[in-house]
Design an enzyme around this catalytic site. Structure first.
Site, PDB file in Angstrom:
ATOM      1  N   THR A 115       0.817  -1.216   0.000  1.00 37.08           N
ATOM      2  CA  THR A 115       0.000   0.000   0.000  1.00 37.08           C
ATOM      3  C   THR A 115       0.851   1.266   0.000  1.00 37.08           C
ATOM      4  OG1 THR A 115      -1.456   1.310   1.438  1.00 37.08           O
ATOM      5  CG2 THR A 115      -0.131  -0.320   2.519  1.00 37.08           C
ATOM      6  N   TYR A 139      -1.349  -0.215  10.619  1.00 40.86           N
ATOM      7  CA  TYR A 139      -1.698  -0.865   9.352  1.00 40.86           C
ATOM      8  C   TYR A 139      -0.530  -0.761   8.355  1.00 40.86           C
ATOM      9  CZ  TYR A 139      -3.455  -1.192   4.593  1.00 40.86           C
ATOM     10  OH  TYR A 139      -3.584  -1.495   3.263  1.00 40.86           O
TER      11      TYR A 139
END
Ligand code: UDP
Length: 326
Positions: A115, A139
């Site tokens: 990501t 995350y």
């Protein structure tokens, strides 16, 4: 045969469709904690949890798996701050379980969903793959940890990987039979579409005082089928015995929250309430990626470059998903 871990989820199901249509045989591993069984319309399905190594092992014994694509991670930034254990266990430990079984079966091709959140606060836009990676939430850190693990596993065990750093995955397959369906939903486009169909009272803009032309955050929205095509090219890249590598997958163009809302109004021809709300914690003002490397090396050629086109495909799916409400 390609193993798609998390193939019942949003991006995994689109990759499964494209792989199957391109002549690949697929096996889907999913524990259905967030995925949807209805989204597994192609390939073989094994309901299985990565925490259970012996079950994962059985899948590798049963099928002739040559490469693995890994989509099954938790993705809520806010939740990762409040419950990091959940994130480190699933996104890191369970990924290590998967890699362990792969190595035991001598499967050494891995495509990993990473990501743009691994970059943290951008120092320079557009972000390139060499931008420093300093994620600002658990995350992002789980994803970066796996990236680092993959580098070490390549050096030590020769496990080759392609790391794909997605920007904002959006849209749905043109067929309208699969699409985005998170529960709870936190992503901008499906939330605006919920407001458009009256399922939500309004759409909240998180922050209108950012240092951007209209004061709202700018993101690089990339169509899920463009992400899917990059996975096919990544497999071909590894099949050609190339070295491990990492690529950004974005459009190189940014749209503000207000611009996305305007696009939804235009595409759906619906009016709805827009409410200005405080900033959401941990949101950088602008995230735009350079995908030059993926274009040059993988020959990646994203097709959906207009936000209206992306929103149109999401709208088609959203209407299907909420048939009863329309
Ligand atoms: N956003 C918003 N209202 C919402 C959900 C999201 O204003 O109800 C904003 C969010 O602050 C971010 C952008 O929309 O700037 C995209 O958010 P999303 O959660 O879709 O993806 P992210 O960028 O966090 O991966």
């Amino acid at each position: 045969m390609i193993l798609i871990v998390g193939g019942a989820g949003y991006i995994g199901s689109h990759v499964n469709k494209l792989l199957s249509e391109s002549g690949y045989e697929t096996v889907i591993l999913d524990n259905l904690s967030y995925g949807h069984e209805e989204a597994i319309k192609w390939g073989h399905f094994c309901k299985c949890d990565l925490a259970n190594i012996s079950d994962v092992n059985k899948i590798f014994e049963k099928y002739d798996i040559t490469a693995v694509m890994h989509f099954s991670s938790f993705i809520e930034v806010g939740e990762s701050v409040n419950n990091p254990q959940k994130y480190y266990y699933n996104n890191v430990v369970n990924t290590m379980n998967l890699l362990k079984v792969m190595l035991e079966h001598d499967v050494k091709k891995f495509i990993f969903s990473s990501t743009c959140a691994t970059y943290g606060i951008p120092q320079k836009i557009p972000l390139t793959e060499t931008h420093p990676q300093n994620p600002i939430n658990p995350y992002g850190r789980t994803k970066l940890m796996v990236e680092r693990i993959l580098k070490d596993y390549d050096s030590a065990y020769g496990l080759k990987s392609v790391i794909l750093r997605y920007f904002n995955a959006s849209g749905a397959d043109e067929s309208g039979i699969i699409g985005e369906n998170h529960n709870p939903e936190s992503h901008l486009i499906p939330l605006i579409l919920d407001a458009a169909i009256g399922k939500r009272e309004n759409i909240k803009i998180f922050g209108t005082d950012y240092d951007t032309p209209d004061g709202t955050c700018i993101r690089d929205y990339i169509h899920v089928n463009d992400l899917a095509s990059a996975h096919i090219q990544a497999i071909e890249y590894l099949d050609e015995q190339n070295e491990s590598n990492e690529f950004n997958l974005g459009n190189g163009k940014g749209f503000s929250v207000r611009e996305v809302i305007e696009s939804v109004k235009k595409v759906t021809a619906k009016e709805f309430n827009v409410v200005e709300a405080p900033r959401r914690e941990g949101d950088p003002s602008v995230l735009i990626g350079s995908a030059k490397k993926a274009k040059d090396i993988l020959n990646w050629d994203p097709k959906y470059t207009s936000i209206d086109d992306i929103v149109s495909t999401a709208w088609k799916w959203h209407k299907e998903l909420n048939k009863g409400l329309l």
